[in-house]
Structure formats: C-alpha cells, structure tokens
Design a protein around this motif. Structure first.
Motif, short mmCIF file in Angstrom:
data_model
loop_
_atom_site.label_atom_id
_atom_site.label_comp_id
_atom_site.label_asym_id
_atom_site.label_seq_id
_atom_site.Cartn_x
_atom_site.Cartn_y
_atom_site.Cartn_z
N PHE A 21 -1.02 -10.19 -4.75
CA PHE A 21 -1.70 -9.66 -3.58
C PHE A 21 -0.94 -10.11 -2.34
O PHE A 21 -0.03 -10.94 -2.41
CB PHE A 21 -3.17 -10.14 -3.54
N ASP A 22 -1.31 -9.55 -1.20
CA ASP A 22 -0.69 -9.89 0.07
C ASP A 22 -1.66 -10.67 0.94
O ASP A 22 -2.86 -10.41 0.94
CB ASP A 22 -0.32 -8.62 0.86
N TYR A 23 -1.10 -11.62 1.69
CA TYR A 23 -1.86 -12.28 2.76
C TYR A 23 -1.14 -11.91 4.05
O TYR A 23 0.07 -12.13 4.18
CB TYR A 23 -1.88 -13.81 2.57
N ASP A 24 -1.85 -11.34 5.00
CA ASP A 24 -1.26 -10.93 6.27
C ASP A 24 -1.45 -11.99 7.34
O ASP A 24 -2.57 -12.47 7.56
CB ASP A 24 -1.90 -9.62 6.76
N LYS A 25 -0.36 -12.32 8.01
CA LYS A 25 -0.38 -13.31 9.09
C LYS A 25 -1.41 -12.91 10.14
O LYS A 25 -1.46 -11.75 10.55
CB LYS A 25 1.02 -13.38 9.69
N ARG A 26 -2.20 -13.86 10.59
CA ARG A 26 -3.27 -13.60 11.57
C ARG A 26 -2.84 -13.89 13.00
O ARG A 26 -3.14 -13.15 13.91
CB ARG A 26 -4.48 -14.47 11.24
N PHE A 57 -3.88 -19.87 1.91
CA PHE A 57 -2.65 -19.25 2.38
C PHE A 57 -2.55 -19.30 3.90
O PHE A 57 -3.56 -19.33 4.60
CB PHE A 57 -2.59 -17.79 1.90
N GLY A 58 -1.32 -19.29 4.38
CA GLY A 58 -1.07 -19.25 5.82
C GLY A 58 0.38 -18.88 6.06
O GLY A 58 1.25 -19.12 5.21
N VAL A 59 0.64 -18.30 7.22
CA VAL A 59 2.00 -17.93 7.60
C VAL A 59 2.26 -18.43 9.03
O VAL A 59 1.52 -18.10 9.96
CB VAL A 59 2.23 -16.40 7.53
N PHE A 90 2.10 -22.12 2.30
CA PHE A 90 2.38 -21.86 3.71
C PHE A 90 3.83 -21.47 3.90
O PHE A 90 4.74 -22.22 3.53
CB PHE A 90 2.06 -23.12 4.53
N SER A 91 4.06 -20.27 4.45
CA SER A 91 5.42 -19.78 4.70
C SER A 91 5.70 -19.86 6.19
O SER A 91 4.85 -19.51 7.00
CB SER A 91 5.53 -18.31 4.27
N SER A 92 6.92 -20.29 6.52
CA SER A 92 7.26 -20.41 7.94
C SER A 92 8.77 -20.30 8.12
O SER A 92 9.54 -20.69 7.27
CB SER A 92 6.77 -21.76 8.46
N ALA A 93 9.15 -19.76 9.26
CA ALA A 93 10.56 -19.69 9.66
C ALA A 93 10.59 -19.68 11.17
O ALA A 93 9.66 -19.23 11.83
CB ALA A 93 11.23 -18.43 9.11
N TRP A 94 11.64 -20.19 11.74
CA TRP A 94 11.76 -20.23 13.19
C TRP A 94 12.86 -19.29 13.63
O TRP A 94 13.91 -19.22 13.01
CB TRP A 94 12.06 -21.63 13.67
N CYS A 95 12.60 -18.55 14.68
CA CYS A 95 13.61 -17.62 15.19
C CYS A 95 14.51 -18.31 16.19
O CYS A 95 14.14 -19.32 16.78
CB CYS A 95 12.93 -16.41 15.81
N CYS A 96 15.68 -17.76 16.39
CA CYS A 96 16.65 -18.34 17.31
C CYS A 96 16.41 -17.95 18.74
O CYS A 96 16.90 -18.61 19.65
CB CYS A 96 18.07 -17.94 16.90
N GLY A 97 15.69 -16.88 18.99
CA GLY A 97 15.50 -16.42 20.35
C GLY A 97 14.11 -15.92 20.61
O GLY A 97 13.42 -15.44 19.71
N HIS A 98 13.69 -16.07 21.81
CA HIS A 98 12.39 -15.56 22.28
C HIS A 98 12.65 -14.20 22.91
O HIS A 98 13.68 -13.98 23.52
CB HIS A 98 11.83 -16.55 23.30
N PRO A 99 11.71 -13.25 22.80
CA PRO A 99 11.98 -11.90 23.35
C PRO A 99 12.24 -11.88 24.85
O PRO A 99 12.87 -10.96 25.35
CB PRO A 99 10.72 -11.11 23.02
N ASP A 100 11.83 -12.93 25.56
CA ASP A 100 12.07 -12.99 27.01
C ASP A 100 13.43 -13.57 27.36
O ASP A 100 13.82 -13.62 28.50
CB ASP A 100 10.98 -13.80 27.70
#
Length: 101
Positions: A21-26, A57-59, A90-100
């Motif tokens: 099944f899927d758990y969708d990030k809230r 579960f958590g994202v 718990f799944s997590s990843a960090w992005c390199c840039g912020h949209p701003d």
C-alpha cells in the motif's frame, strides 16, 4: 504517486507476502509544493505489515509541526504515541536547494 487530486510524495510499503500500500506525505516542504499535493489520508499505524508489531509511517516533513505553525505540535509523534505504534518506518531526504534560491 498519481492520485485523482494530483501527484503525492508517497512511501510504498511492501509486505512479506508481496502485497502493499502507499502512505502519502502529509506535511509538505516548499520544494514539494512545486510538484505535489498534500496527502489526503490521515497518519497511519497498521497491524497488518509485520506480525506482532504495530507499524507506523511517515515521510520527511511529517516529523515537523504542520507548516511550522505550532512549535510544540509534532502531530506525527503525538499520533504514533496515541496509536501505540511499536516502530515507525520513516523515509527522508534533503534537497540541495530551496525554490527561492
């Protein structure tokens, strides 16, 4: 994953028998908001994933208070505490840039 409401940032959970099944990030981060919608289903803790354990579960941003509005809220932690969750996937990843940027 694609839903009728739009794309979600989802965690795919597979059981030992091959079903899943899927758990969708809230709680979305700014970069998520550029491409997906908030998960419609509530936080989840299930008894049908690993025998004898209540699995939650958590994202990523789910771990933080919703949109950082209440620094003491921590809805995900409170949910799993109240649900009697034994273990949180718990799944997590960090992005390199912020949209701003």
């Amino acid at each position: 994953r694609e839903t009728p409401r739009g794309w979600t940032n989802a965690q795919l959970v597979a059981r030992p028998d091959g079903t899943g099944f899927d758990y969708d990030k809230r709680h979305l981060y700014d970069t998520d908001k550029t491409w997906c919608v908030e998960g419609a289903n509530p936080f989840q803790a299930r008894d049908d994933v690993i025998d004898g354990l209540r699995v939650g579960f958590g994202v990523c941003m789910d771990i933080n208070p919703y949109e950082f509005r209440d620094a003491n809220a921590y809805e995900l932690a409170a949910f799993h505490r109240d649900a009697g969750t034994d273990v949180v996937v718990f799944s997590s990843a960090w992005c390199c840039g912020h949209p701003d940027e």
